[in-house]
Write an enzyme that holds these catalytic residues in place. Structure first.
Site, mmCIF file in Angstrom:
data_model
loop_
_atom_site.group_PDB
_atom_site.id
_atom_site.type_symbol
_atom_site.label_atom_id
_atom_site.label_comp_id
_atom_site.label_asym_id
_atom_site.label_seq_id
_atom_site.Cartn_x
_atom_site.Cartn_y
_atom_site.Cartn_z
ATOM 1 C CB CYS A 1 -10.660 6.282 -14.069
ATOM 2 S SG CYS A 1 -9.064 5.438 -14.029
ATOM 3 C CB CYS B 1 -8.302 2.104 -10.714
ATOM 4 S SG CYS B 1 -7.271 3.557 -11.075
ATOM 5 N NE ARG C 1 -10.671 9.340 -6.016
ATOM 6 C CZ ARG C 1 -10.923 10.132 -7.059
ATOM 7 N NH1 ARG C 1 -11.682 11.202 -6.910
ATOM 8 N NH2 ARG C 1 -10.417 9.845 -8.243
ATOM 9 C CG ASP D 1 -8.649 6.848 -7.514
ATOM 10 O OD1 ASP D 1 -8.918 7.062 -6.300
ATOM 11 O OD2 ASP D 1 -8.794 7.703 -8.394
ATOM 12 C CG HIS E 1 -12.390 4.664 -10.406
ATOM 13 N ND1 HIS E 1 -12.218 6.003 -10.142
ATOM 14 C CD2 HIS E 1 -11.162 4.210 -10.788
ATOM 15 C CE1 HIS E 1 -10.957 6.340 -10.341
ATOM 16 N NE2 HIS E 1 -10.290 5.265 -10.732
HETATM 17 CO CO CO Z 1 -8.553 5.235 -11.799
#
Ligand code: CO
Length: 210
Positions: A102, A43, A47, A45, A99
Site C-alpha cells: 500500500c 484502499c 489494483r 488503489d 493490501h
Molecule cells: Co493502498
C-alpha cells in the site's frame, strides 16, 4: 491518445449487452433497490477492486474507499457511509481490507514531505507509534511494511468499534461483525487477520459508550 477514455464507454455497452443476454431482467431487478450484506472499507488503489477480488456482483457490497483504508473519526464521508450502511441497509459484516504494498502505508513510514496528503498520512503514522516496538524490531523494510499494513487494518477495525454508530447497533442486538483482511497484490489472495469484533466488550472499556 486523449480519446483512450472512450474505450470505457464502449466497454460499458458491451457489458450491458452481456448482462442482458444472461438475464433480460437484470437491470430491472437491480433498479428496485439494494440490500447488501457487506460494507467494504478498502484502499483507493486501482489494483484492489472490492467486487472483482471477492467474486461479488453489483448489489452485494456497499463500498467506501480512501487512501490506506482509513477510519478517521472526523471524516464525514466515512461516517455517512457507515451510518447509512449500518442504520439503513443493516449490513451484517463490515470488512476493512488493506493490501500489502500500500503506497499510503509505505509513504507513512518515510520522513519525506508529500504535500497535502501528509495530513492524511499522519493518521497512519499514529498507528506506527502505537505499534513501534514491534515494527521497529523488524529489520527487513519490506517485512516491516507488510506488518505495518496488518496492524493498520487492526487499528481501523478498532476505530470502527469505537464509533457510536457501531456501538448503538450492538446495543440494539443488531448482528454486526467487523473483520480485518489484507489483500496480497502479489498473488491475489486475501489474508484474514482474524481480528473480528462482534460486540462492545471486544474494545477496551475506555471506549465503551453508554
Ligand atoms: Co493502498
Amino acid at each position: 491518445m486523449e480519446k483512450l477514455y472512450l474505450r470505457l464507454l464502449e466497454n460499458n455497452k458491451t457489458w450491458v449487452k452481456e448482462q442482458l443476454d444472461l438475464d433480460p431482467a437484470y437491470f430491472e431487478k437491480l433498479s428496485k433497490g439494494q440490500s447488501p450484506e457487506y460494507l467494504w472499507i478498502g484502499c483507493s488503489d486501482s489494483r484492489v477492486p472490492a467486487n472483482q477480488i471477492t467474486g461479488t456482483e453489483p448489489g452485494e457490497v456497499f463500498v467506501h474507499r480512501n487512501i490506506a483504508n482509513m477510519v478517521v473519526h472526523s471524516d464525514m464521508n466515512m461516517l455517512s457511509v457507515l451510518s447509512y450502511a449500518v442504520e439503513v441497509l443493516k449490513v451484517k459484516h463490515i470488512i476493512v481490507c488493506g493490501h500489502y504494498g500500500c503506497g499510503g502505508v509505505i509513504a507513512a513510514m518515510k520522513n519525506q514531505q508529500f504535500g497535502l496528503i501528509d495530513n492524511w498520512l499522519r493518521h497512519i503514522k499514529d498507528v506506527y507509534r502505537y505499534h513501534h516496538k514491534e515494527l521497529d524490531a523488524i529489520e527487513d523494510e519490506n517485512e516491516r511494511a507488510r506488518r505495518f499494513v496488518e496492524v493498520n487494518v487492526q487499528e481501523q477495525v478498532h476505530d470502527l468499534g469505537k464509533t457510536s454508530i457501531v456501538q448503538n447497533a450492538w446495543k440494539r442486538n443488531q448482528p454486526l461483525h467487523i473483520h480485518g483482511w489484507v489483500y496480497d497484490i502479489n498473488d491475489g489472495l486475501i489474508n484474514d487477520l482474524k481480528v473480528t469484533f462482534t460486540c462492545t466488550k471486544d474494545l477496551h472499556k475506555v471506549y465503551h459508550l453508554d
